[in-house]
Design a protein around this motif. Structure first.
Motif, PDB file in Angstrom:
ATOM      1  N   ALA A  52       0.850  -1.268   0.024  1.00 19.35           N
ATOM      2  CA  ALA A  52       0.068  -0.056  -0.126  1.00 19.35           C
ATOM      3  C   ALA A  52       0.921   1.083  -0.016  1.00 19.35           C
ATOM      4  CB  ALA A  52      -0.994   0.030   1.224  1.00 19.35           C
ATOM      5  N   ASP A  53       1.967   1.291   0.778  1.00 18.86           N
ATOM      6  CA  ASP A  53       2.794   2.486   0.696  1.00 18.86           C
ATOM      7  C   ASP A  53       3.641   2.587  -0.374  1.00 18.86           C
ATOM      8  OD1 ASP A  53       2.049   2.782   3.486  1.00 18.86           O
ATOM      9  OD2 ASP A  53       3.815   2.065   4.222  1.00 18.86           O
ATOM     10  N   ARG A  56       1.177   4.175  -3.072  1.00 28.62           N
ATOM     11  CA  ARG A  56       1.203   5.715  -2.507  1.00 28.62           C
ATOM     12  C   ARG A  56       2.426   6.520  -3.012  1.00 28.62           C
ATOM     13  NH1 ARG A  56       2.354   6.030   3.134  1.00 28.62           N
ATOM     14  NH2 ARG A  56       4.271   5.861   2.447  1.00 28.62           N
ATOM     15  N   ASP A  57       3.693   5.857  -2.951  1.00 33.99           N
ATOM     16  CA  ASP A  57       4.819   6.398  -3.355  1.00 33.99           C
ATOM     17  C   ASP A  57       4.949   6.540  -4.649  1.00 33.99           C
ATOM     18  OD1 ASP A  57       5.258   6.745  -0.671  1.00 33.99           O
ATOM     19  OD2 ASP A  57       6.977   4.957  -0.457  1.00 33.99           O
ATOM     20  N   ARG A  59       2.554   6.609  -6.890  1.00 34.86           N
ATOM     21  CA  ARG A  59       1.611   7.706  -7.398  1.00 34.86           C
ATOM     22  C   ARG A  59       2.346   9.126  -7.157  1.00 34.86           C
ATOM     23  NH1 ARG A  59      -2.076   6.088  -4.114  1.00 34.86           N
ATOM     24  NH2 ARG A  59      -2.151   7.968  -2.876  1.00 34.86           N
ATOM     25  N   THR A  60       2.851   9.346  -6.450  1.00 35.84           N
ATOM     26  CA  THR A  60       3.489  10.597  -5.995  1.00 35.84           C
ATOM     27  C   THR A  60       4.702  10.660  -6.938  1.00 35.84           C
ATOM     28  OG1 THR A  60       4.516   9.947  -4.036  1.00 35.84           O
ATOM     29  CG2 THR A  60       2.351  10.988  -3.872  1.00 35.84           C
ATOM     30  N   TYR A  73      -5.270   4.268  -6.881  1.00 35.74           N
ATOM     31  CA  TYR A  73      -6.114   4.702  -5.697  1.00 35.74           C
ATOM     32  C   TYR A  73      -6.909   3.421  -5.200  1.00 35.74           C
ATOM     33  CZ  TYR A  73      -5.081   9.770  -6.052  1.00 35.74           C
ATOM     34  OH  TYR A  73      -4.538  11.035  -6.126  1.00 35.74           O
ATOM     35  N   GLU A  76      -4.547   0.752  -3.945  1.00 34.73           N
ATOM     36  CA  GLU A  76      -4.127   1.094  -2.406  1.00 34.73           C
ATOM     37  C   GLU A  76      -5.168   1.034  -1.416  1.00 34.73           C
ATOM     38  OE1 GLU A  76      -2.024   4.598   0.321  1.00 34.73           O
ATOM     39  OE2 GLU A  76      -2.478   4.757  -1.835  1.00 34.73           O
ATOM     40  N   ARG A  80      -5.422  -1.025   2.007  1.00 34.38           N
ATOM     41  CA  ARG A  80      -5.810  -0.304   3.290  1.00 34.38           C
ATOM     42  C   ARG A  80      -7.039  -1.082   3.949  1.00 34.38           C
ATOM     43  NH1 ARG A  80      -0.902   1.980   4.266  1.00 34.38           N
ATOM     44  NH2 ARG A  80      -0.419   3.392   2.419  1.00 34.38           N
ATOM     45  N   ALA A  88      -9.030   5.489   5.548  1.00 35.34           N
ATOM     46  CA  ALA A  88      -8.128   5.599   4.573  1.00 35.34           C
ATOM     47  C   ALA A  88      -8.806   4.807   3.405  1.00 35.34           C
ATOM     48  CB  ALA A  88      -6.708   5.070   4.827  1.00 35.34           C
ATOM     49  N   LEU A  92      -9.476   6.562  -0.161  1.00 36.23           N
ATOM     50  CA  LEU A  92      -8.934   6.358  -1.684  1.00 36.23           C
ATOM     51  C   LEU A  92      -9.962   5.752  -2.610  1.00 36.23           C
ATOM     52  CD1 LEU A  92      -5.955   4.460   0.011  1.00 36.23           C
ATOM     53  CD2 LEU A  92      -5.709   6.341  -1.429  1.00 36.23           C
TER      54      LEU A  92
END
Length: 191
Positions: A52-53, A56-57, A59-60, A73, A76, A80, A88, A92
């Motif tokens: 999941a992390d 997120r990473d 995506r950014t 989204y 992830e 979550r 969370a 998402l």
């Protein structure tokens, strides 16, 4: 006796959640999200929080096209939800909706509605989303293909089985209800 102890230790040993973060972040979107070499590899090893992390990473760190970011989204959010991080996951999932044009004829947004309703413990909203999804007709000429380019058979409407599972396993956590097996002798109408 030693074999039994070795088997027990192997079953209780923590998962190896190590991975090459830099390499993962440089994968193309298909390789990262749809192939087992990306985040799915971590998830399959029991490393859902790390997966999941990583999503997120990713995506950014990457310029993901707006029409494709919703799936990141979504994935992830599923991880979550599996971890019990309900707030969370809902946040998402809410970012995973498609535009009406993108969703025309597929019922994705109804699937999202039903999944959020399950997490919010809103049975009436789940039932409404499920019933609306159940009547979405298969688009004419739909030709779904897997990552290898080969046709894939999918029960229609897509994801109806998941919403049915949420209904059957209403009192279970998301991770269990998501794969809730059908009850022998029941039909969707016999909920």
């Amino acid at each position: 006796m030693l074999t039994a102890i070795a088997l027990l230790l192997a079953q209780t040993a923590p998962a190896d959640c190590s991975y090459d973060r830099a390499a993962m972040l440089t994968l193309d979107l298909r390789g990262f999200d749809q192939d087992t070499g990306g985040w799915r590899n971590l998830s399959m090893r029991g490393c859902e929080a790390q997966a999941a992390d990583l999503i997120r990473d990713y995506r950014t760190a990457n310029a993901v096209p707006p029409d494709r970011i919703g799936l990141l989204y979504w994935h992830e959010g599923q991880l979550r939800a599996n971890l019990g991080e309900t707030a969370a996951a809902i946040a998402l999932f809410e970012k995973a909706y498609k535009t009406p044009e993108q969703d025309r004829g597929f019922g994705w947004n109804l699937y999202v509605d039903g999944s959020i309703a399950f997490l919010r413990r809103d049975r009436a909203a789940l039932d409404t989303a499920r019933d609306a999804l159940a009547v979405v007709p298969r688009p004419t000429g739909l030709d779904l293909r897997g990552p290898d380019g080969k046709p894939i058979a999918i029960r229609w409407p897509m994801n109806l089985n998941v919403l049915d599972g949420f209904q059957r396993c209403w009192d279970q956590p998301y991770k269990t209800a998501y794969v809730c097996p059908p009850t022998v002798g029941t039909t969707p109408a016999a909920r």
